[in-house]
Design a protein around this motif. Structure first.
Motif, PDB file in Angstrom:
ATOM      1  N   MET A  36     -36.452  79.578  71.099  1.00 29.42           N
ATOM      2  CA  MET A  36     -34.984  79.494  71.121  1.00 29.42           C
ATOM      3  C   MET A  36     -34.354  80.290  69.989  1.00 29.42           C
ATOM      4  N   THR A  37     -35.002  80.325  68.841  1.00 29.37           N
ATOM      5  CA  THR A  37     -34.448  81.079  67.719  1.00 29.37           C
ATOM      6  C   THR A  37     -34.803  82.557  67.786  1.00 29.37           C
ATOM      7  N   LEU A  38     -35.547  82.932  68.792  1.00 27.39           N
ATOM      8  CA  LEU A  38     -35.940  84.312  69.046  1.00 27.39           C
ATOM      9  C   LEU A  38     -36.828  84.901  67.953  1.00 27.39           C
ATOM     10  N   CYS A  39     -37.432  84.040  67.136  1.00 25.68           N
ATOM     11  CA  CYS A  39     -38.315  84.591  66.095  1.00 25.68           C
ATOM     12  C   CYS A  39     -39.708  84.823  66.660  1.00 25.68           C
ATOM     13  N   GLY A  40     -40.225  83.890  67.457  1.00 24.94           N
ATOM     14  CA  GLY A  40     -41.514  84.076  68.110  1.00 24.94           C
ATOM     15  C   GLY A  40     -42.687  84.176  67.164  1.00 24.94           C
ATOM     16  N   ALA A  41     -42.510  83.773  65.924  1.00 26.72           N
ATOM     17  CA  ALA A  41     -43.572  83.913  64.928  1.00 26.72           C
ATOM     18  C   ALA A  41     -44.610  82.807  65.079  1.00 26.72           C
ATOM     19  N   GLY A  42     -45.866  83.186  65.013  1.00 29.78           N
ATOM     20  CA  GLY A  42     -46.946  82.215  64.995  1.00 29.78           C
ATOM     21  C   GLY A  42     -47.144  81.439  66.281  1.00 29.78           C
ATOM     22  N   LEU A  43     -46.816  82.045  67.389  1.00 33.02           N
ATOM     23  CA  LEU A  43     -46.944  81.328  68.661  1.00 33.02           C
ATOM     24  C   LEU A  43     -48.373  81.437  69.182  1.00 33.02           C
ATOM     25  N   ASP A  44     -49.063  80.325  69.159  1.00 32.69           N
ATOM     26  CA  ASP A  44     -50.414  80.322  69.707  1.00 32.69           C
ATOM     27  C   ASP A  44     -50.463  79.622  71.061  1.00 32.69           C
ATOM     28  N   ILE A  45     -49.300  79.368  71.636  1.00 28.86           N
ATOM     29  CA  ILE A  45     -49.211  78.794  72.980  1.00 28.86           C
ATOM     30  C   ILE A  45     -48.915  79.926  73.940  1.00 28.86           C
TER      31      ILE A  45
END
Length: 143
Positions: A82-91
């Motif tokens: 939602m915050t559009l950062c997408g950092a560290g997404l392991d899903i």
């Protein structure tokens, strides 16, 4: 979760009329933003639980074996999307419908950011215009 989403939309429509926008306060926008993140967390959990009994590899690959751990990861995932950062997404989504849910949240987050940014620019422009008007009025009164 669909009912929660409808409640957010209905409540929002009370504040925003078609063709006329009432004054939206920052608190209302923040509440709507947070509630959308939590609603999408619930949607992701529903999709994951409805596809399999194994929480780690359902419609999403979460590498999480417990229900609480899965909720925590989906909450983090929802906030990151939602915050559009997408950092560290392991899903990672595994099916078309899970990809569709993530894309919907990305678009909703983008609309929130564009709208809030637009309101901020409008407020700055109005303030600058108001300051210029006040300066011009003060100069004309001094003459």
């Amino acid at each position: 979760d669909l009912l929660n989403m409808l409640l957010v939309i209905i409540t929002s429509l009370k504040f925003v009329h078609i063709g006329y926008i009432t004054e939206l306060r920052l608190g209302f926008l923040c509440q709507t933003y947070l509630s959308c993140m939590l609603i999408f967390t619930g949607i992701y959990v529903d999709i994951q639980v409805s596809t399999t009994n194994n929480y780690s590899i359902g419609a999403f690959i979460t590498d999480e074996d417990t229900y609480i751990g899965m909720w925590a990861k989906f909450t983090y995932f929802s906030f990151a999307i939602m915050t559009l950062c997408g950092a560290g997404l392991d899903i990672k989504p595994r099916h078309w419908y899970s990809c569709f849910a993530v894309c919907n949240q990305m678009i909703l987050g983008l609309f929130f950011h564009v709208y809030v940014f637009g309101i901020g620019l409008l407020l700055l422009a109005n303030k600058k215009y108001g300051d210029n008007n006040n300066n011009n009025n003060n100069k004309s009164k001094k003459k």
